[in-house]
Motif scaffolding. Structure first.
Motif, PDB file in Angstrom:
ATOM      1  N   LEU A  23       0.833  -1.232  -0.211  1.00 15.70           N
ATOM      2  CA  LEU A  23       0.273   0.003  -0.064  1.00 15.70           C
ATOM      3  C   LEU A  23       0.855   1.307   0.049  1.00 15.70           C
ATOM      4  N   GLU A  24       1.964   1.115   0.542  1.00 13.95           N
ATOM      5  CA  GLU A  24       2.986   2.366   0.621  1.00 13.95           C
ATOM      6  C   GLU A  24       3.481   2.622  -0.789  1.00 13.95           C
ATOM      7  N   LEU A  25       3.474   1.798  -1.534  1.00  9.54           N
ATOM      8  CA  LEU A  25       4.175   1.858  -3.132  1.00  9.54           C
ATOM      9  C   LEU A  25       3.531   3.224  -3.518  1.00  9.54           C
ATOM     10  N   ASP A  26       2.133   3.451  -3.456  1.00 11.47           N
ATOM     11  CA  ASP A  26       1.300   4.607  -4.191  1.00 11.47           C
ATOM     12  C   ASP A  26       1.014   5.634  -3.250  1.00 11.47           C
ATOM     13  N   ARG A  27       1.026   5.169  -2.045  1.00 15.14           N
ATOM     14  CA  ARG A  27       0.576   6.038  -0.863  1.00 15.14           C
ATOM     15  C   ARG A  27       1.486   6.222   0.263  1.00 15.14           C
ATOM     16  N   PRO A  28       2.839   6.771   0.261  1.00 15.21           N
ATOM     17  CA  PRO A  28       3.866   6.869   1.056  1.00 15.21           C
ATOM     18  C   PRO A  28       3.258   7.450   2.408  1.00 15.21           C
ATOM     19  N   GLY A  29       3.556   6.860   3.434  1.00 16.89           N
ATOM     20  CA  GLY A  29       3.161   7.453   4.755  1.00 16.89           C
ATOM     21  C   GLY A  29       1.810   6.844   5.273  1.00 16.89           C
ATOM     22  N   ILE A  30       1.182   5.626   4.400  1.00 14.71           N
ATOM     23  CA  ILE A  30       0.048   5.309   4.757  1.00 14.71           C
ATOM     24  C   ILE A  30      -0.122   4.664   6.175  1.00 14.71           C
ATOM     25  N   THR A  31       0.951   3.848   6.425  1.00 14.82           N
ATOM     26  CA  THR A  31       0.845   3.110   7.618  1.00 14.82           C
ATOM     27  C   THR A  31       0.796   3.886   8.716  1.00 14.82           C
ATOM     28  N   THR A  32       1.455   5.185   8.737  1.00 10.05           N
ATOM     29  CA  THR A  32       1.404   6.049   9.894  1.00 10.05           C
ATOM     30  C   THR A  32      -0.151   6.630   9.859  1.00 10.05           C
ATOM     31  N   ALA A  33      -0.489   7.025   8.594  1.00 10.12           N
ATOM     32  CA  ALA A  33      -1.911   7.743   8.610  1.00 10.12           C
ATOM     33  C   ALA A  33      -2.822   6.784   9.028  1.00 10.12           C
ATOM     34  N   LEU A  34      -2.762   5.639   8.650  1.00  6.42           N
ATOM     35  CA  LEU A  34      -3.792   4.647   9.252  1.00  6.42           C
ATOM     36  C   LEU A  34      -3.957   4.647  10.633  1.00  6.42           C
ATOM     37  N   ARG A  35      -3.052   4.796  11.593  1.00  9.87           N
ATOM     38  CA  ARG A  35      -3.082   4.876  13.100  1.00  9.87           C
ATOM     39  C   ARG A  35      -3.421   6.152  13.323  1.00  9.87           C
ATOM     40  N   GLN A  36      -3.203   7.083  12.640  1.00  7.10           N
ATOM     41  CA  GLN A  36      -3.585   8.574  13.194  1.00  7.10           C
ATOM     42  C   GLN A  36      -5.024   9.154  12.686  1.00  7.10           C
ATOM     43  N   ASP A  37      -5.582   8.720  11.631  1.00  7.57           N
ATOM     44  CA  ASP A  37      -6.697   9.179  11.003  1.00  7.57           C
ATOM     45  C   ASP A  37      -7.452   8.118  10.106  1.00  7.57           C
ATOM     46  N   PRO A  38      -7.741   6.729  10.513  1.00  4.58           N
ATOM     47  CA  PRO A  38      -8.086   5.562   9.421  1.00  4.58           C
ATOM     48  C   PRO A  38      -8.831   6.028   8.363  1.00  4.58           C
ATOM     49  N   GLU A  39     -10.111   6.638   8.471  1.00  2.00           N
ATOM     50  CA  GLU A  39     -10.875   6.952   7.467  1.00  2.00           C
ATOM     51  C   GLU A  39     -10.516   7.950   6.409  1.00  2.00           C
ATOM     52  N   ALA A  40      -9.698   8.681   6.933  1.00  2.00           N
ATOM     53  CA  ALA A  40      -9.090   9.854   6.025  1.00  2.00           C
ATOM     54  C   ALA A  40      -8.167   9.075   5.233  1.00  2.00           C
ATOM     55  N   ALA A  41      -7.298   8.180   5.898  1.00  2.00           N
ATOM     56  CA  ALA A  41      -6.272   7.459   5.161  1.00  2.00           C
ATOM     57  C   ALA A  41      -6.409   6.499   3.992  1.00  2.00           C
ATOM     58  N   VAL A  42      -7.736   5.955   4.220  1.00  2.00           N
ATOM     59  CA  VAL A  42      -8.031   5.128   3.083  1.00  2.00           C
ATOM     60  C   VAL A  42      -8.823   5.838   1.936  1.00  2.00           C
ATOM     61  N   ALA A  43      -8.926   7.126   2.070  1.00  2.00           N
ATOM     62  CA  ALA A  43     -10.077   7.659   1.140  1.00  2.00           C
ATOM     63  C   ALA A  43      -9.541   7.783  -0.241  1.00  2.00           C
ATOM     64  N   GLY A  44      -8.186   7.702  -0.542  1.00  2.00           N
ATOM     65  CA  GLY A  44      -7.616   7.830  -1.785  1.00  2.00           C
ATOM     66  C   GLY A  44      -7.474   6.480  -2.612  1.00  2.00           C
ATOM     67  N   PHE A  45      -7.746   5.387  -1.819  1.00  2.00           N
ATOM     68  CA  PHE A  45      -7.607   4.048  -2.643  1.00  2.00           C
ATOM     69  C   PHE A  45      -8.733   4.133  -3.587  1.00  2.00           C
ATOM     70  N   ASP A  46      -8.321   3.139  -4.588  1.00  2.00           N
ATOM     71  CA  ASP A  46      -9.564   2.735  -5.722  1.00  2.00           C
ATOM     72  C   ASP A  46      -9.838   1.399  -5.932  1.00  2.00           C
ATOM     73  N   ARG A  47     -10.252   0.856  -6.947  1.00  2.00           N
ATOM     74  CA  ARG A  47     -10.713  -0.597  -7.087  1.00  2.00           C
ATOM     75  C   ARG A  47      -9.526  -1.419  -7.271  1.00  2.00           C
ATOM     76  N   LYS A  48      -8.371  -0.840  -8.124  1.00  2.00           N
ATOM     77  CA  LYS A  48      -7.084  -1.594  -8.141  1.00  2.00           C
ATOM     78  C   LYS A  48      -6.458  -2.010  -6.922  1.00  2.00           C
TER      79      LYS A  48
END
Length: 243
Positions: free
Chosen positions: A131-156
């Motif tokens: 997941l970090e490949l396209d969204r660097p920092g996602i691991t930290t973001a998931l712990r800080q604000d999970p709902e906002a962190a996942v908003a940018g993902f798409d069907r792929k």
């Protein structure tokens, strides 16, 4: 299984001869070709009708994934395959063994459950790397604000979201004595909720089934009568779609 053995054999050959290849591009092409082949082999293991054969074969395949990831640490397909493979192995064999031993040999069951937790976390970490490949920092973001962190993902991203969430959630379930791990539960929920929103029918209802488990957790982890009602609706939706 024969196809998987062939690809693994090719992987070992590629890793063995790669230092001898004269050009970096030739070496890279050989490793990439094998990595691409191996990263699609997970379904073969899951569909095999000889569980003992799979039990014996999967650890070898998983270590092959890891060896290739040393060479190609940003290979998305291999990261997904490792996430899926370690999760499936931990659940089908290690966690299941612990469950079967719980009454007759609780000490061994505890050891198996701890091993399963470590394997789930290993799977989660590969998923987060993917997941970090396209969204660097996602691991930290998931712990800080999970709902906002996942908003940018798409069907792929759905398959990687699913396996990362399942691996992480299984680790939480096996690690209820670890407050820091339990505190990650909102991240698990966010990953799977986003995947469900993106592709509700993915893999014949697998996301609905995962969410049913999430909605059934104790109140201390976010469960409630409303969540249980959502779980009943999800179960009805699975019945409607696939039965």
């Amino acid at each position: 299984m024969d196809m998987v053995r062939s690809v693994i054999r090719s992987a070992l050959v590629a890793l063995a001869i790669s230092p001898l290849l004269s050009g970096c591009s030739i070496r890279g092409m050989a490793i990439n070709a094998v990595a691409d082949g191996l990263s699609g082999s997970g379904a073969t293991f899951a569909s095999d009708d000889d569980p003992e054969l799979v039990r014996d074969a999967v650890p070898f395949a998983l270590k092959t994934y890891e060896a290739l990831l040393e060479e190609r640490p940003r290979h998305r397909g291999l990261l997904l395959a490792a996430t899926r493979g370690f999760t499936q192995y931990a659940y089908a064999f290690v966690d299941t063994d612990a469950l079967l031993l719980e009454d007759d040999d609780p000490a061994t069951a505890r050891v198996d459950r701890l091993r399963a937790r470590k394997l789930y976390l290993r799977a989660r970490d590969y998923g987060l790397r993917g997941l970090e490949l396209d969204r660097p920092g996602i691991t930290t973001a998931l712990r800080q604000d999970p709902e906002a962190a996942v908003a940018g993902f798409d069907r792929k991203d759905v398959e990687l979201l699913y396996w990362t969430g399942v691996a992480w959630g299984a680790a939480v379930a096996d690690g209820m004595d670890d407050p820091e791990l339990v505190a990650d539960f909102p991240a698990v929920r966010a990953l799977l909720t986003r995947a469900l929103a993106l592709d509700p029918d993915w893999d014949e209802g697998a996301l609905h089934e995962a969410m049913i488990s999430l909605e059934s957790v104790p109140e201390a982890m976010g469960g409630s009568l409303i969540a249980q009602e959502r779980a009943r609706h999800l179960l009805a939706r699975v019945d409607e779609l696939f039965f």
